[in-house]
Design a protein around this motif. Structure first.
Motif, PDB file in Angstrom:
ATOM      1  N   ARG A 657      -3.502   1.348 -10.519  1.00  0.00           N
ATOM      2  CA  ARG A 657      -2.631   0.182 -10.334  1.00  0.00           C
ATOM      3  C   ARG A 657      -1.246   0.624  -9.847  1.00  0.00           C
ATOM      4  NH1 ARG A 657      -2.945  -2.296 -16.146  1.00  0.00           N
ATOM      5  NH2 ARG A 657      -2.592  -0.082 -16.540  1.00  0.00           N
ATOM      6  N   TYR A 660      -1.521   1.145  -6.172  1.00  0.00           N
ATOM      7  CA  TYR A 660      -1.661  -0.124  -5.456  1.00  0.00           C
ATOM      8  C   TYR A 660      -0.298  -0.798  -5.291  1.00  0.00           C
ATOM      9  CZ  TYR A 660      -3.451  -4.731  -4.193  1.00  0.00           C
ATOM     10  OH  TYR A 660      -3.718  -5.907  -3.526  1.00  0.00           O
ATOM     11  N   GLN A 754      -7.794  -4.041  -4.452  1.00  0.00           N
ATOM     12  CA  GLN A 754      -6.963  -4.337  -5.621  1.00  0.00           C
ATOM     13  C   GLN A 754      -7.724  -4.015  -6.894  1.00  0.00           C
ATOM     14  OE1 GLN A 754      -4.774  -8.056  -5.666  1.00  0.00           O
ATOM     15  NE2 GLN A 754      -5.148  -8.291  -7.866  1.00  0.00           N
TER      16      GLN A 754
END
Length: 816
Positions: A657, A660, A754
């Motif tokens: 994450r 990202y 994602q």
């Protein structure tokens, strides 16, 4: 009379017995020392190392001996006839030794007192070439004869000829007839003419004396004599004989022509092979397949050439490399023969200056035109920051006798140029495996073998900041956290030293969101983040990307990119951002094959697991890097094929994450920051960051999508300023674009997937907190689920993570 006859009879018998006993004694004495002829069946001829691109195109060949072994069935019958006519026309009839040839050699020795010929047959030459030295002695000749007899008993005539034509030295580092055909005619022995076959067949007797390059007159005489022998022996008809005699001696030197221009890649592969196999790497006929496709490498070559040429021409023309006025064309041609093409720029000498351009003499001896339009850039160079007035005519740029450099365009025309004084390096990796997809270590390998992509440790400047921001995102900061972009002073009272870091524009924006601070490259924000997280803790975090802690300074300047790192190290670290948080190791050699096509090594690098975005927050087990080696087998083994191995899994080193969110921030560098020029590529999946060091001594751009990670560096080998208005976005970014644009052309956009645990929330641009429905100018921001900001109502008058420090803060310099 009877007594006399008996005497001669018994004397003859005694002589014959003595001869038989002598030969038998010599055989019994020498035979224990003779090698086994059986070894000829498994002989390993020396074959050079060959390096190929991933799509099978030749990059380079290494080895002192040029050899291309050929089967007997592949040898043209006419060549065999030419060879036997020249070397041993009785080869098919004798048993390894030709008594008449030996008697002729003995007679010449008696008459002259010197050895004229050895009387050797082809079989005897095989015995000498494979088992004996070139020493001229009776014992060596006796061994040669005995070995020839053994070889004839154990091998067929076809096998003997195959050994001979693949072993013999034929001049110019060519061993064997196929290598000789390649060297002298640029084609296989299967494709040469009758006259060319006769020329090659004449070389074994004396490769230097009858060499068509060094002694064309003697070579032609030898060739014509062999053709005459073939005609006399009935091997060719008169028409073929006359046509071959009339053919000119058209031999010239041919070197193995690489199909891909990747000399830095070739040198890296050569060094790794020598590390694996030692000097045997040059002689065992190994075939190395690299991870570099030919098309991406050629794109990289063109991007670096254009980027450096454009930079160089922005700073003016430094004049000709040399001047040779008043010389003859022959003298100019001699001077040009001493020059090399560098980075695709050809040398030429100006022969005439006209209003419309220049007439130049090129290395091929031809005169060509250089148009005036290609010269208008050539303002006189004064220094890095200053040029003279623009030229008004070709006479303002060049004079007759000037040695200049020209770029040959696709249509064959010539463009006026010069060898750049600056250097560049480009590295492209596959972020999922670490495979090197393109590598350029400098403007020209011929100019300098120094591989700047692998060896040049330079400061990366702001292109290092993403590692600081990644550490911050994994320390509880968010892309909307506010950090104070305000002056800060560090004082070392013990030495009365003060450090006042500043932004490149010497302006300060006050409290600013981390996302905006990154795409605007605010130095003070990076320093405050590093200060808040702690230097030791941050270095430990950054070292996980593969950096050596010794190269990371233990002070706050680390936030400004003062580490000393190579372009390869930067590209490797950036690969983690592109692949979702995994550590990869760059590798070049994908496969190694033996001379027989057997696979000796197949790369098995740690790879990003498929579907890793589904478990982005979880850590994959660390796997050892596979070498493709058979357990217990030494690195230099050519006999065993490695056992199949399970795919190695890359180690996750940071939260998926985090990468990202960071990627979305780096995409803003291109959309609205210092990398805006890359918008011209028309893609939305690109992320990157510029980097420029103090006084513009180094310019960088690193960027990626999910397919490629590419890092570009531009600078001088001996650090000096690139000039005013030269930054990462002006010097390095155009090269990056010149590669990534064509390399990704036709490929669909490939942004990162994602991962789970990502929220998109509306944020108050002033406070960085979650916005209410009535908040003006609110925008959407990405957060980790556990780091989502509280609303204003929840916080009251509290502060959000990363809230600004006081603008007038003074910090003890022990942190620096």
């Amino acid at each position: 009379m009877i007594r006399l006859l008996k005497f001669f009879w018994w004397s003859s018998v005694a002589a014959i017995c003595a001869l038989v006993l002598g030969v038998s004694g010599a055989f019994l004495y020498l035979s224990p020392n003779l090698p086994s002829v059986d070894s000829l069946r498994s002989i390993q001829l020396q074959i050079p190392l060959k390096v190929f691109s991933s799509d099978g195109k030749l990059i380079a060949e290494f080895g002192e001996m040029r050899r291309s072994p050929i089967r007997f069935s592949e040898i043209p019958p006419q060549f065999i006839q030419a060879l036997l006519s020249a070397e041993d026309d009785n080869f098919l009839n004798h048993y390894g030794v030709d008594p008449s040839s030996l008697m002729r050699a003995a007679t010449q020795l008696v008459k002259t007192g010197h050895i004229q010929t050895g009387g050797s047959t082809i079989t005897m030459q095989v015995a000498k070439n494979f088992f004996l030295t070139s020493e001229r002695s009776f014992s060596r000749k006796t061994n040669e004869i005995l070995l020839a007899l053994q070889i004839e008993r154990e091998l067929t005539k076809d096998e003997i000829l195959e050994l001979y034509v693949n072993k013999i030295y034929l001049g110019n580092r060519a061993y064997g007839i196929d290598a000789a055909a390649q060297v002298y005619y640029g084609k296989s022995i299967r494709d040469v003419s009758l006259a060319q076959m006769a020329m090659i067949a004449g070389l074994p007797k004396a490769p230097s004396r009858f060499n068509p390059l060094a002694n064309p007159v003697r070579a032609k005489e030898r060739r014509d004599w062999i053709l005459g022998r073939m005609y006399k022996l009935g091997k060719i008809d008169e028409a073929s004989y006359q046509a071959a005699l009339a053919e000119p001696l058209n031999a010239r030197y041919h070197v193995p022509t690489p199909e891909v221009n990747a000399p830095f890649v070739a040198e890296m592969a050569r060094a790794e092979m020598v590390g694996r196999y030692g000097s045997d790497a040059y002689t065992e006929g190994l075939r190395v397949t690299t991870t570099v496709p030919s098309d991406t490498q050629e794109i990289a070559n063109k991007a670096v050439l254009k980027g450096l040429t454009d930079y160089d021409q922005r700073h003016g023309y430094r004049g000709p490399e040399a001047r040779f006025p008043g010389r003859t064309v022959a003298a100019w041609t001699h001077e040009l023969a001493r020059q090399r093409t560098l980075g695709g720029l050809e040398p030429a000498i100006v022969t005439r200056v006209e209003k419309t351009g220049l007439q130049v003499l090129t290395r091929n001896g031809k005169e060509q035109t250089v148009a005036w339009d290609t010269m208008k850039w050539a303002r006189p160079f004064i220094n890095t920051n200053a040029q003279g007035r623009a030229p008004q005519s070709p006479a303002d740029v060049a004079q007759v006798g000037d040695l200049v450099r020209l770029q040959r365009l696709d249509d064959g025309s010539l463009k006026f140029s010069q060898v750049p004084s600056a250097q560049s390096a480009l590295v492209t990796l596959d972020p999922t495996s670490g495979a090197i997809r393109a590598l350029v270590g400098g403007f020209s390998f011929e100019q300098s073998n120094y591989n700047r992509a692998m060896q040049a440790k330079r400061q990366p400047g702001s292109s290092f900041k993403p590692f600081i921001y990644s550490a911050a995102l994994d320390s509880g900061y968010t892309a909307s956290s506010l950090v104070n972009d305000a002056p800060i002073v560090f004082v070392d009272e013990s030495v009365d030293k003060v450090w006042r870091p500043k932004n490149d524009t010497n302006t300060f924006l006050g409290p600013i969101r981390m996302r905006e601070a990154l795409y605007k490259s605010r130095n003070l924000v990076s320093i405050r983040l590093l200060q808040a997280m702690g230097i030791d803790r941050t270095i430990d975090y950054i070292a996980k990307f593969g950096f050596n802690k010794q190269d990371l300074p233990r002070n706050l300047s680390l936030a400004l990119g003062t580490a000393t790192l190579t372009p390869m190290e930067i590209a490797t670290g950036w690969s983690t951002f592109a692949n979702g948080g995994y550590k990869i190791s760059p590798y070049l050699i994908d496969r190694i094959e033996s001379r027989n096509g057997e696979t000796l090594f197949t790369a098995n690098p740690p790879r990003v697991p498929q579907g890793s975005e589904d478990n982005a927050g979880l850590a994959a087990p660390e796997q050892p890097i596979s070498t493709g080696q058979v357990p217990g087998e030494p690195a230099g083994s050519f006999d065993q094929t490695p056992a199949p191995q399970a795919p190695a899994v890359a180690e996750r080193i940071i939260d998926g994450r985090t990468t990202y969110i960071l990627t979305s921030m780096l995409q803003d560098v291109i959309k609205r920051g210092t990398g805006r020029r890359a918008l011209a590529l028309g893609r939305t999946d690109l992320a990157g960051k510029t980097g420029t060091t103090n006084e513009s001594k180094d310019a960088w751009f690193s960027g990626y999508n999910a397919d490629y990670v590419t890092t570009v560096w531009v600078g001088f080998d001996q650090p000096e300023t690139l000039g005013r208005r030269e930054y990462g976005g002006t010097a390095a970014l155009p090269i990056w674009m010149g590669f990534m644009g064509p390399a990704l052309q036709g490929r669909p956009e490939h942004p990162p997937a994602q991962p789970e645990g990502i929220l998109s929330l509306r944020v108050d641009p002033v406070s960085g907190r979650a916005a209410s429905a009535s908040t003006p100018n609110a925008y959407f921001e990405l957060f980790k689920a556990e780091d989502s900001p509280p609303s204003v109502d929840e916080l009251g008058n509290g502060t959000a993570p990363g809230s600004p420090l006081p603008a007038d803060e003074t910090t003890p310099m022990d942190l620096f």
